[in-house]
Design an enzyme around this catalytic site. Sequence first.
Site, mmCIF file in Angstrom:
data_model
loop_
_atom_site.group_PDB
_atom_site.id
_atom_site.type_symbol
_atom_site.label_atom_id
_atom_site.label_comp_id
_atom_site.label_asym_id
_atom_site.label_seq_id
_atom_site.Cartn_x
_atom_site.Cartn_y
_atom_site.Cartn_z
ATOM 1 N N GLY A 52 44.253 33.748 38.342
ATOM 2 C CA GLY A 52 43.207 34.768 38.396
ATOM 3 C C GLY A 52 43.337 35.853 37.345
ATOM 4 O O GLY A 52 43.601 35.579 36.159
ATOM 5 N N TYR A 235 34.206 45.040 52.423
ATOM 6 C CA TYR A 235 35.099 45.297 51.289
ATOM 7 C C TYR A 235 35.355 46.801 51.098
ATOM 8 O O TYR A 235 36.342 47.339 51.590
ATOM 9 C CB TYR A 235 34.583 44.617 49.997
ATOM 10 C CG TYR A 235 35.729 44.446 49.030
ATOM 11 C CD1 TYR A 235 36.388 43.229 48.897
ATOM 12 C CD2 TYR A 235 36.226 45.538 48.305
ATOM 13 C CE1 TYR A 235 37.499 43.094 48.074
ATOM 14 C CE2 TYR A 235 37.330 45.419 47.483
ATOM 15 C CZ TYR A 235 37.958 44.195 47.371
ATOM 16 O OH TYR A 235 39.061 44.080 46.570
HETATM 17 P P1 NAD Z 1 44.958 35.581 42.767
HETATM 18 O O1 NAD Z 1 45.098 35.048 44.142
HETATM 19 O O2 NAD Z 1 44.358 34.684 41.721
HETATM 20 O O3 NAD Z 1 46.393 36.053 42.183
HETATM 21 C C1 NAD Z 1 47.361 36.672 42.955
HETATM 22 C C2 NAD Z 1 48.697 36.696 42.229
HETATM 23 O O4 NAD Z 1 49.646 37.383 43.043
HETATM 24 C C3 NAD Z 1 49.307 35.307 41.938
HETATM 25 O O5 NAD Z 1 49.937 35.340 40.663
HETATM 26 C C4 NAD Z 1 50.364 35.157 43.026
HETATM 27 O O6 NAD Z 1 51.440 34.294 42.693
HETATM 28 C C5 NAD Z 1 50.832 36.596 43.104
HETATM 29 N N1 NAD Z 1 51.536 36.935 44.360
HETATM 30 C C6 NAD Z 1 51.050 36.980 45.624
HETATM 31 N N2 NAD Z 1 52.016 37.386 46.481
HETATM 32 C C7 NAD Z 1 53.126 37.611 45.738
HETATM 33 C C8 NAD Z 1 54.444 38.053 46.025
HETATM 34 N N3 NAD Z 1 54.827 38.391 47.261
HETATM 35 N N4 NAD Z 1 55.327 38.148 44.995
HETATM 36 C C9 NAD Z 1 54.972 37.815 43.732
HETATM 37 N N5 NAD Z 1 53.731 37.427 43.397
HETATM 38 C C10 NAD Z 1 52.822 37.316 44.385
HETATM 39 O O7 NAD Z 1 44.157 36.944 42.906
HETATM 40 P P2 NAD Z 1 43.102 37.746 41.988
HETATM 41 O O8 NAD Z 1 41.756 37.524 42.554
HETATM 42 O O9 NAD Z 1 43.356 37.537 40.552
HETATM 43 O O10 NAD Z 1 43.485 39.240 42.405
HETATM 44 C C11 NAD Z 1 44.349 40.063 41.658
HETATM 45 C C12 NAD Z 1 43.921 41.511 41.845
HETATM 46 O O11 NAD Z 1 42.590 41.665 41.336
HETATM 47 C C13 NAD Z 1 43.861 41.967 43.316
HETATM 48 O O12 NAD Z 1 44.285 43.310 43.392
HETATM 49 C C14 NAD Z 1 42.376 41.890 43.635
HETATM 50 O O13 NAD Z 1 41.986 42.766 44.669
HETATM 51 C C15 NAD Z 1 41.788 42.321 42.294
HETATM 52 N N6 NAD Z 1 40.369 41.949 42.102
HETATM 53 C C16 NAD Z 1 39.933 40.672 42.309
HETATM 54 C C17 NAD Z 1 38.578 40.382 42.152
HETATM 55 C C18 NAD Z 1 38.037 38.988 42.392
HETATM 56 O O14 NAD Z 1 36.822 38.835 42.555
HETATM 57 N N7 NAD Z 1 38.850 37.968 42.398
HETATM 58 C C19 NAD Z 1 37.679 41.380 41.727
HETATM 59 C C20 NAD Z 1 38.161 42.660 41.461
HETATM 60 C C21 NAD Z 1 39.520 42.941 41.667
#
Ligand code: NAD
Length: 396
Positions: A52, A235
């Site tokens: 992500g 949200y």
């Molecule tokens: P994702 O699920 O793709 O990635 C999560 C990451 O966190 C992965 O690399 C995973 O291995 C890591 N992770 C989880 N638990 C862990 C732990 N205990 N120790 C080490 N690593 C750990 O998620 P994403 O959607 O890319 O979200 C990342 C951030 O972006 C979050 O804060 C989310 O709220 C924010 N965000 C996401 C979106 C969306 O639409 N996807 C939009 C805006 C903001």
Amino acid sequence: MIIKPKTRGFICTTAHPEGCAANVCEQIDYVKSQPALEDPPKNVLVIGSSTGYGLASRIVPAFGGGAGTIGVFFEKPGTDRRTGSAGWYNSVAFEEEAQKAGLYAKSFNGDAFSNEMKEQVIAAIKDGPGQVDSVIYSLASPRRTDPDTGEVYRSVLKPIGQAYSQKNLNTDTGEVNEITIEPANEEEIVQTVKVMGGEDWELWLNALSDAGVLADGANTVAYSYIGPELTFPIYTNGTIGRAKVHLEESAARLNEKFGEGTAYVSVNKALVTQASSAIPVVPLYISLLYKVMKEAGNHEGCIEQIQRLFANHLAAESGPKNLDDRNRIRIDDWEMSEPIQEAVHELWELANTDNLDQISDFSGYREEFLKLFGFGLNGVDYDAETDPERPLISGD
Ligand code: NAD
């Protein structure tokens, strides 16, 4: 092993090594097609770097600015009988490409919330680049073990105050129906803030600084989301929104301690990732949003979003600009523009099971979802035998 997708609800339990590598290479190629970053960081620590937004945040400074990267994630390596997780294969592929390009890259697989992980990463920075000048915090996790007390906190995705009823898309069956989600209790709110708020982000920055491995003038960013009013109850005004408010308070505390302009919250676009596909209601919104933004010609994925974040804000000579009234960087600006939101809203009113394929980009949603696990990429032979055991170059 011949690896095919096995989806269950909003997860896929298999991942394809070559497909994940192709996905990483596509992102690298995109970054290389863009102008080099004006003022890139030299060494970046990305916490949550395997999928992500975090994966894109590792690729952009590395391949757009020649930065060394340290990545932390929680993933499963493959065995001779089971595939690893997508984030594992993404990280293997990232390291291979970084090595070919002569870039420093070190990865850590384990719990980023723990004291041990912070100690290991600090030791590696001391042994390797010496200091980091950028820290990207991109964790999305359902639980966190408090490193000092051992207590386990769990995050929930619930409204606060009253139940929330809204249209929902079952991404397994393609059915649009209505769901009602009961409100969180006080304890659930507290626990969600513990997991997804900024406490651990602050612990990381303080630990790096105390160990002398945070460069003078370093910056740090954590990611947030706002979105349309129709998802506010689940949200922005729900439990996860409370955690994001805490993230902003953490940014303010970090700025007070390390100087204004150190810590930012960046509000990003809604995109298909492993984390977002687990949020009720959001997949229907994303399917409609993709349709509208693709037609408008301004659709972006994680890599395009993060390229813009670095090029226009974090790695721009002028530094971050056009901050909102809460000091946040807004790369959700195109998503939140009036014409896009109006068009999505109109479609939202109409959306049902029968017209979903015509009025939304549900097929694009599904393709994107499978792509997260390395399926559906051009040039990959999915009928060929492949080895699920892929080691990381940097060990672990
Ligand atoms: P994702 O699920 O793709 O990635 C999560 C990451 O966190 C992965 O690399 C995973 O291995 C890591 N992770 C989880 N638990 C862990 C732990 N205990 N120790 C080490 N690593 C750990 O998620 P994403 O959607 O890319 O979200 C990342 C951030 O972006 C979050 O804060 C989310 O709220 C924010 N965000 C996401 C979106 C969306 O639409 N996807 C939009 C805006 C903001």
